[in-house]
Design an enzyme around this catalytic site. Structure first.
Site, mmCIF file in Angstrom:
data_model
loop_
_atom_site.group_PDB
_atom_site.id
_atom_site.type_symbol
_atom_site.label_atom_id
_atom_site.label_comp_id
_atom_site.label_asym_id
_atom_site.label_seq_id
_atom_site.Cartn_x
_atom_site.Cartn_y
_atom_site.Cartn_z
ATOM 1 N N CYS A 1 0.863 -1.174 0.000
ATOM 2 C CA CYS A 1 0.000 0.000 0.000
ATOM 3 C C CYS A 1 0.900 1.225 0.000
ATOM 4 O O CYS A 1 1.976 1.199 -0.588
ATOM 5 C CB CYS A 1 -0.983 -0.023 1.163
ATOM 6 N N HIS B 1 -4.426 8.355 4.818
ATOM 7 C CA HIS B 1 -4.699 6.917 4.707
ATOM 8 C C HIS B 1 -6.049 6.633 5.375
ATOM 9 O O HIS B 1 -6.160 6.597 6.605
ATOM 10 C CB HIS B 1 -3.584 6.122 5.389
#
Length: 650
Positions: A27, A552
């Site tokens: 990620c 995030h």
């Protein structure tokens, strides 16, 4: 050896080795491993490494947090363990965007040598035109080989880069490319004695010179040299066949049998498909242009000039060139090539506009050689390095080229020689002494360049607007304070309260923790989206002052593979403060039992004097989230400089 060769090797070794890895993805900041045996992980060694922020098992995976350069490390790990172990989520894109991104991904690794080859060809043209070098000289022969090699062997080179892009053994890609330009292949399959004529009597009548076990081979008359799309398509087919074979063939036999069958199956199928399509399109283009010129020369000139540059990418521009060369032989002059003459100058103008507007040093470094090459009608570096990756730039080049080319055609300026680029103006000089065609060509090129330049310059989306009192406050000391607005709406708390230890311990930078109550992520400042993860759950931005912010949404939301998230912007977009970047379904995330805590972290916080966080418990969109004290030596650093200095967020 890559930049992160040692780190990638260290990580592989300490997660149990190559054979222990079932799959790996990443990620924004961490590698995520799915392993056969998690007890083989040496967590102590991983955490002791200064290049690793932390390592932990979470969400059913083993996570190694290394920072925003994770994409580069991930690629090097894949090179070592095999691309078949990737678990990257596929990003949903439109067909055109997907094609452009694939082409860009395939061309980017060779962009440097592509630019170099273009410059060498330009240098050779100057030396030849000025008489310093003759075509029979050894210097000319060597320089010509240096400049033309990449284009002569384009399918071989693109076979390699396409294979890397499609996660196929690069050696297979190289061989596939080599087969398509094997010496004598084109002459044998597209020349000689005609065996039969397909579609006889129609305007797409096609001669067949050879068959493949009785199947007519419709091989392109110009072959596949210097083409882009055909080799990418063939390698894509090969990658799918290769993946299928790997699943079906036992590993003890796979080493030889999989490459053997991949090549044996791919090439006949691909060439028997691509050849007919290429021939059909070529005949359609040739006949359509000839027919339309008889109906309306003005309309046809505009259409031909407009579509010429896309045809170059597809490798289908040869029918137009052939018609022009035929006219030279029949009439001694040509009226088709003048409509194409402005294309390289339109590309030059777009590249120049990008050079003058961009703040990215890396983009400027690409633009300079691309601009020089385009002046000599070597437009591949400009297309693949500057214009095609941003669709509107390519469109502006098409429009400018079409208008200028039509102007030249309508005023009846013919070409009397096949010279192109900056030296091509002499081709418009009539042997009878008339130079009106030269004047028309100069005006037409000027029109193309002005239109292309202005359209690009005034619509450029990397507008660096500093000094706004709302965003930046300066004092007389030369230092400054930047205020970062809130990208979210919701409750806020200290970052140390995050359940994710990598964020809680400040390993990725200073920041704040959100518990969102809205459904959007908006831009916290004017700046560039340096990365946006394919699943849409995380975004990285760089402000015009060089601040790097990571947002995030949720914990372990990458596993949702984009569900409940919608991207409103793309990587590379320049956005103004408050513009929506991501939408997410907060209710659905909660119902899916996802932890919605959202860290907002300044990943380069160590480079600033002081960062003050809001002391509010709740903040709305664009509220004052934090203020950053700048260091004077950083005030004039551009986004491009920072990207080069730290590596873009991937």
């Amino acid at each position: 050896m890559g930049r992160y060769d040692q780190l990638s090797h260290f990580i592989i070794e300490n997660v149990g080795g190559k054979d222990n890895i079932i799959g790996v993805t990443h990620c924004m900041t961490r590698l995520r491993f799915t392993l056969n045996d998690y007890s083989l992980v040496n967590a102590t060694k991983l955490k002791e490494n200064n290049e690793i922020a932390t390592a932990q098992k979470a969400g059913g995976q083993y996570q190694v947090v290394i920072g925003t350069h994770v994409g580069d490390v991930y690629n090097e790990i894949l090179d070592k363990i095999g691309s078949g172990k990737t678990m990257e989520a596929d990003e949903k894109k439109g067909v055109l965007n997907s094609i452009i991104q694939i082409i860009t991904k395939v061309i980017t690794p060779i962009l440097g040598v592509l630019l170099a080859s273009g410059l060498i060809q330009g240098l050779l043209m100057i030396l030849t035109f000025t008489g310093l070098v003759q075509e029979t000289d050894g210097a000319h022969i060597i320089l010509n080989a240096m400049g033309q090699a990449i284009f002569s062997f384009f399918p071989v080179i693109l076979g390699y880069t396409s294979a890397k892009a499609f996660k196929l053994d690069p050696a297979i890609g190289i061989i596939i490319g080599a087969i398509t330009i094997f010496p004598g292949l084109t002459e044998s399959l597209a020349g000689g004695e005609v065996m039969m004529t397909l579609f006889e009597g129609s305007f797409i009548a096609t001669p067949v010179y050879q068959t493949f076990f009785g199947i007519p081979i419709m091989f392109p008359e110009m072959g596949y040299g210097s083409t882009v799309i055909p080799i990418i398509f063939i390698v894509f087919i090969a990658s799918k066949i290769n993946q299928f074979l790997k699943k079906k063939i036992p590993s003890v036999m796979a080493f030889t049998l999989v490459p053997f069958l991949t090549i044996l199956i791919t090439l006949p199928i691909s060439l028997l498909i691509i050849g007919p399509i290429t021939n059909l399109l070529s005949e359609l283009i040739s006949n359509s242009v000839s027919t339309l010129y008889g109906i309306s020369s003005i309309f046809t000139s505009f259409i031909v000039a407009l579509v010429y540059q896309p045809l170059v990418i597809l490798g289908l521009h040869w029918p137009l060139i052939t018609l022009g060369l035929q006219n030279f032989g029949i009439h001694g002059f040509d009226y088709i090539l003048p409509t194409l003459f402005t294309a390289s100058f339109a590309q030059t103008a777009v590249v120049a506009a990008v050079y003058f507007k961009t703040k990215s040093r890396a983009q400027k470094e690409i633009a300079i050689p691309a601009l020089i090459s385009a002046l000599f009608c070597i437009i591949e570096p400009a297309i693949y390095g500057v214009t095609l990756p941003v669709k509107k730039r390519f469109a502006f080049s098409m429009i400018g080229g079409a208008i200028g080319g039509t102007f030249i055609s309508v005023l009846g300026a013919n070409m009397y020689a096949g010279v192109v680029g900056i030296f091509g103006f002499v081709s418009f000089l009539n042997p009878d002494g008339s130079y009106s065609g030269l004047i028309i060509s100069i005006i037409g090129v000027a029109i193309s360049m002005i239109i292309s330049f202005l359209l690009t310059y005034f619509t450029f989306d990397e507008k660096i607007e500093s000094g706004s009192e709302e965003t930046v406050r300066r004092d007389n000391s030369g230092l400054g304070e930047v205020v970062i607005a809130s990208p979210l709406k919701g409750k806020v708390t200290k970052l140390e309260n995050a359940t994710d230890s990598a964020f809680a311990n400040g390993l990725l930078g200073k920041g704040i923790l959100f518990y969102p109550e809205g459904n959007q992520v908006v831009a916290p400042f004017d700046g560039e989206i340096t990365t946006i993860f394919p699943t849409g759950h995380a975004v990285g931005m760089t402000s015009t002052d060089g601040l790097e912010l990571l947002i995030h949404v949720g914990k372990d939301t990458v596993r949702l593979e984009g569900e409940y998230f919608k991207k409103l912007k793309a990587q590379g977009d320049f956005v103004k403060k408050g513009e929506p970047i991501i939408e997410f379904d907060l209710k659905a995330l909660k119902e899916a039992n996802v932890t919605i805590e959202t860290p907002v972290v300044m990943t380069n916080s160590d480079q600033y004097t002081d960062i003050l966080m809001t002391d509010a418990d709740f903040i709305d969109y664009s509220g004052e989230l934090m203020s950053v004290q700048l260091k004077s030596e950083r005030e004039n650093v551009s986004i491009g400089d920072l990207t080069e200095e730290r590596g873009s967020l991937v």
